[in-house]
Each structure stands twice: as structure tokens, then as C-alpha cells.
Design a protein around this motif. Structure first.
Motif, PDB file in Angstrom:
ATOM      1  N   THR A  46       9.487  47.281  31.492  1.00 19.53           N
ATOM      2  CA  THR A  46       9.794  46.940  32.875  1.00 19.53           C
ATOM      3  C   THR A  46      11.152  46.255  32.871  1.00 19.53           C
ATOM      4  OG1 THR A  46       8.648  44.823  32.693  1.00 19.53           O
ATOM      5  CG2 THR A  46       7.387  46.655  33.598  1.00 19.53           C
ATOM      6  N   PRO A  47      11.919  46.397  33.944  1.00 19.29           N
ATOM      7  CA  PRO A  47      13.230  45.743  33.985  1.00 19.29           C
ATOM      8  C   PRO A  47      13.083  44.227  34.071  1.00 19.29           C
ATOM      9  CG  PRO A  47      12.737  46.750  36.094  1.00 19.29           C
ATOM     10  CD  PRO A  47      11.637  47.155  35.163  1.00 19.29           C
ATOM     11  N   THR A  48      14.115  43.543  33.642  1.00 17.84           N
ATOM     12  CA  THR A  48      14.167  42.087  33.731  1.00 17.84           C
ATOM     13  C   THR A  48      15.061  41.709  34.898  1.00 17.84           C
ATOM     14  OG1 THR A  48      13.861  41.818  31.350  1.00 17.84           O
ATOM     15  CG2 THR A  48      14.865  39.965  32.529  1.00 17.84           C
ATOM     16  N   ALA A  49      14.493  41.040  35.892  1.00 15.45           N
ATOM     17  CA  ALA A  49      15.272  40.572  37.038  1.00 15.45           C
ATOM     18  C   ALA A  49      15.935  39.251  36.683  1.00 15.45           C
ATOM     19  CB  ALA A  49      14.377  40.397  38.250  1.00 15.45           C
ATOM     20  N   PHE A  50      17.200  39.119  37.075  1.00 18.89           N
ATOM     21  CA  PHE A  50      17.889  37.844  36.901  1.00 18.89           C
ATOM     22  C   PHE A  50      18.878  37.653  38.032  1.00 18.89           C
ATOM     23  CE2 PHE A  50      20.782  40.764  34.887  1.00 18.89           C
ATOM     24  CZ  PHE A  50      22.051  40.227  35.023  1.00 18.89           C
ATOM     25  N   THR A  51      19.138  36.401  38.361  1.00 16.25           N
ATOM     26  CA  THR A  51      20.073  36.054  39.428  1.00 16.25           C
ATOM     27  C   THR A  51      21.280  35.358  38.806  1.00 16.25           C
ATOM     28  OG1 THR A  51      18.255  35.826  40.983  1.00 16.25           O
ATOM     29  CG2 THR A  51      20.351  34.809  41.607  1.00 16.25           C
ATOM     30  N   ALA A  52      22.461  35.847  39.134  1.00 11.61           N
ATOM     31  CA  ALA A  52      23.698  35.271  38.597  1.00 11.61           C
ATOM     32  C   ALA A  52      23.871  33.845  39.101  1.00 11.61           C
ATOM     33  CB  ALA A  52      24.897  36.124  38.991  1.00 11.61           C
ATOM     34  N   GLU A  53      24.155  32.949  38.188  1.00  7.09           N
ATOM     35  CA  GLU A  53      24.343  31.542  38.543  1.00  7.09           C
ATOM     36  C   GLU A  53      25.767  31.243  39.002  1.00  7.09           C
ATOM     37  OE1 GLU A  53      22.952  29.056  35.381  1.00  7.09           O
ATOM     38  OE2 GLU A  53      20.974  29.995  35.390  1.00  7.09           O
ATOM     39  N   LYS A  54      26.696  32.138  38.668  1.00  6.01           N
ATOM     40  CA  LYS A  54      28.089  31.961  39.083  1.00  6.01           C
ATOM     41  C   LYS A  54      28.801  33.302  39.044  1.00  6.01           C
ATOM     42  CE  LYS A  54      29.462  30.672  34.393  1.00  6.01           C
ATOM     43  NZ  LYS A  54      30.084  29.649  33.552  1.00  6.01           N
ATOM     44  N   ASP A  55      29.939  33.381  39.701  1.00  6.81           N
ATOM     45  CA  ASP A  55      30.794  34.562  39.606  1.00  6.81           C
ATOM     46  C   ASP A  55      31.399  34.556  38.210  1.00  6.81           C
ATOM     47  OD1 ASP A  55      30.304  35.125  42.277  1.00  6.81           O
ATOM     48  OD2 ASP A  55      32.232  34.378  42.978  1.00  6.81           O
ATOM     49  N   GLU A  56      31.184  35.628  37.466  1.00  2.21           N
ATOM     50  CA  GLU A  56      31.726  35.692  36.116  1.00  2.21           C
ATOM     51  C   GLU A  56      31.665  37.109  35.577  1.00  2.21           C
ATOM     52  OE1 GLU A  56      29.468  33.796  32.978  1.00  2.21           O
ATOM     53  OE2 GLU A  56      27.572  34.302  33.955  1.00  2.21           O
ATOM     54  N   THR A  57      32.424  37.348  34.525  1.00  5.06           N
ATOM     55  CA  THR A  57      32.262  38.559  33.746  1.00  5.06           C
ATOM     56  C   THR A  57      31.324  38.196  32.607  1.00  5.06           C
ATOM     57  OG1 THR A  57      34.478  39.357  34.283  1.00  5.06           O
ATOM     58  CG2 THR A  57      33.416  40.315  32.344  1.00  5.06           C
ATOM     59  N   ALA A  58      30.158  38.831  32.585  1.00  7.62           N
ATOM     60  CA  ALA A  58      29.154  38.570  31.559  1.00  7.62           C
ATOM     61  C   ALA A  58      29.071  39.786  30.638  1.00  7.62           C
ATOM     62  CB  ALA A  58      27.803  38.313  32.206  1.00  7.62           C
ATOM     63  N   TYR A  59      28.689  39.547  29.411  1.00  5.41           N
ATOM     64  CA  TYR A  59      28.547  40.619  28.426  1.00  5.41           C
ATOM     65  C   TYR A  59      27.055  40.849  28.205  1.00  5.41           C
ATOM     66  CZ  TYR A  59      33.490  40.252  28.009  1.00  5.41           C
ATOM     67  OH  TYR A  59      34.822  40.265  28.311  1.00  5.41           O
ATOM     68  N   LEU A  60      26.559  41.942  28.807  1.00  7.52           N
ATOM     69  CA  LEU A  60      25.136  42.238  28.769  1.00  7.52           C
ATOM     70  C   LEU A  60      24.807  43.154  27.598  1.00  7.52           C
ATOM     71  CD1 LEU A  60      24.317  42.681  32.562  1.00  7.52           C
ATOM     72  CD2 LEU A  60      24.500  40.595  31.197  1.00  7.52           C
ATOM     73  N   CYS A  61      23.635  42.929  27.033  1.00  7.23           N
ATOM     74  CA  CYS A  61      23.185  43.651  25.847  1.00  7.23           C
ATOM     75  C   CYS A  61      22.919  45.117  26.166  1.00  7.23           C
ATOM     76  CB  CYS A  61      21.916  42.994  25.314  1.00  7.23           C
ATOM     77  SG  CYS A  61      21.175  43.860  23.934  1.00  7.23           S
ATOM     78  N   ALA A  62      23.429  45.998  25.309  1.00  8.89           N
ATOM     79  CA  ALA A  62      23.159  47.430  25.447  1.00  8.89           C
ATOM     80  C   ALA A  62      22.301  47.954  24.301  1.00  8.89           C
ATOM     81  CB  ALA A  62      24.463  48.217  25.518  1.00  8.89           C
ATOM     82  N   CYS A  63      22.164  47.160  23.230  1.00  9.24           N
ATOM     83  CA  CYS A  63      21.332  47.606  22.109  1.00  9.24           C
ATOM     84  C   CYS A  63      19.858  47.322  22.361  1.00  9.24           C
ATOM     85  CB  CYS A  63      21.792  46.978  20.794  1.00  9.24           C
ATOM     86  SG  CYS A  63      21.305  45.256  20.527  1.00  9.24           S
ATOM     87  N   LYS A  64      19.569  46.449  23.322  1.00  6.42           N
ATOM     88  CA  LYS A  64      18.211  46.085  23.745  1.00  6.42           C
ATOM     89  C   LYS A  64      17.452  45.281  22.693  1.00  6.42           C
ATOM     90  CE  LYS A  64      19.388  48.399  27.284  1.00  6.42           C
ATOM     91  NZ  LYS A  64      19.952  47.716  28.413  1.00  6.42           N
TER      92      LYS A  64
END
Length: 79
Positions: A46-64
Motif C-alpha cells: 500500500t502507498p505511504t501517505a506523507f505531508t511535506a513539512e516545508k517547501d524543499e527539494t527532497a530525495y525520495l527512495c527509488a530502491c524501496k
């Protein structure tokens, strides 16, 4: 237990907007990486919902395989 598909072995930079909710793909099958497109249907993921705490460029995991989803923690270096 099912294993996620490794979408790629490097993080995906994403511009996040404060207060906006995002749905991070945990199965690795989405063609909208790193976000969910519903490709997990019929799996145990199932997807993981998250809410951004600030405006930013984040590096999200692609390898899982991160231990800090949805953010990259360098786990891809050990795959």
C-alpha cells in the motif's frame, strides 16, 4: 512476504510543497515514481501517505529498501 521492485538504484529529487500530502510508492511498480499510481493493486503493498513539512527539494527512495521511507537513506548502495 513479497519484495518490492527496485525502480532504480538512486534517489529521485522531488520538489515538495509545505502542507501538501503525497502518496509514496512502496511496491516499485508505479510508472509515476516515486509516487503511487495504483500499480500495487493485487499485491500486499500500500502507498505511504506523507505531508511535506516545508517547501524543499527532497530525495525520495527509488530502491524501496530505505529504513526512512519515503526518504533515501543510502540503502541502494548495498543492493
Amino acid at each position: 512476504m513479497e519484495q518490492p521492485v527496485i525502480a532504480q538504484k538512486s534517489p529521485i529529487p522531488v520538489d515538495l510543497k509545505k502542507g501538501e500530502t503525497y502518496y509514496y510508492c512502496t511496491c516499485g511498480k508505479s510508472d509515476k515514481q516515486p509516487f503511487c499510481n495504483g500499480a500495487h493493486e493485487g499485491t500486499s503493498f500500500t502507498p505511504t501517505a506523507f505531508t511535506a513539512e516545508k517547501d524543499e527539494t527532497a530525495y525520495l527512495c527509488a530502491c524501496k529498501h530505505t529504513n526512512n521511507p519515503p526518504y533515501c537513506d543510502g540503502s541502494h548502495e548495498n543492493l
